[in-house]
Design a protein around this motif. Structure first.
Motif: not given
Length: 173
Positions: A120, A124-128, A130-131, A134
């Protein structure tokens, strides 16, 4: 023998920040930034761009490893996705060229909460994020390389631990 200090780990763990701190603490060293080697907009991950990135990294490695004034090449890099294939291709080309060097790998890890915080902080954006959590957070658990937990350490301290792993003679006075 010249050494390639390979810093690997999940997205957002601090590989680049640690590599830059390491560069400041060592002499006779160079830094290869893989992000710069793939600074293409847009960046389609095609055979053509993978080849170009591989050749960029290879050229920098080769030039630094052949320079008589450089003993260490610092390379922060992720092995996730197809990146390990690029790295192995580059190492293969160097070995085919007869360039002698030792690979000195180290894995950086931190807590999941700290990894998210750093990601953060990097914007970096939340989707990136999370990816990344994962796909890369636990990816390096199976590698048999030395590991440094950077959760509660500043990059300068992590750099000192890397130096202790591979040499104590290169610290700048």
């Amino acid at each position: 023998m010249k050494k390639l200090i390979l810093i690997i780990g999940p997205n957002g763990v601090g590989k680049t920040t640690t590599a830059k701190a390491l560069l400041q603490k060592m002499s006779k060293c160079a830094y290869v930034d893989a992000d710069w080697c793939r600074a293409i907009n847009p960046f389609p991950f095609t055979d053509a761009t993978k080849y170009t990135v591989s050749r960029n990294i290879y050229s920098l490695f080769k030039n630094y490893l052949l320079c008589k004034d450089i003993e260490y090449v610092i390379f922060p890099y992720g092995f996730h996705g197809e990146r390990k294939q690029i790295y192995e291709q580059v190492i293969g080309w160097l070995r085919e060229d007869g360039i002698k060097f030792e690979i000195c790998p180290v894995i950086l890890k931190c807590s999941k909460e700290e990894n998210i915080r750093r990601s953060e902080q990097d914007g970096r954006d939340p989707e990136r994020i999370e990816r990344g959590m994962k796909n890369t957070f636990a990816f390096y658990d199976e590698y048999p390389y030395p590991c440094i937990d950077s959760t509660c350490q500043p990059p300068e301290q992590v750099a000192e631990e890397i130096i202790k792993l591979y040499t104590a003679e290169v610290l700048k006075l």
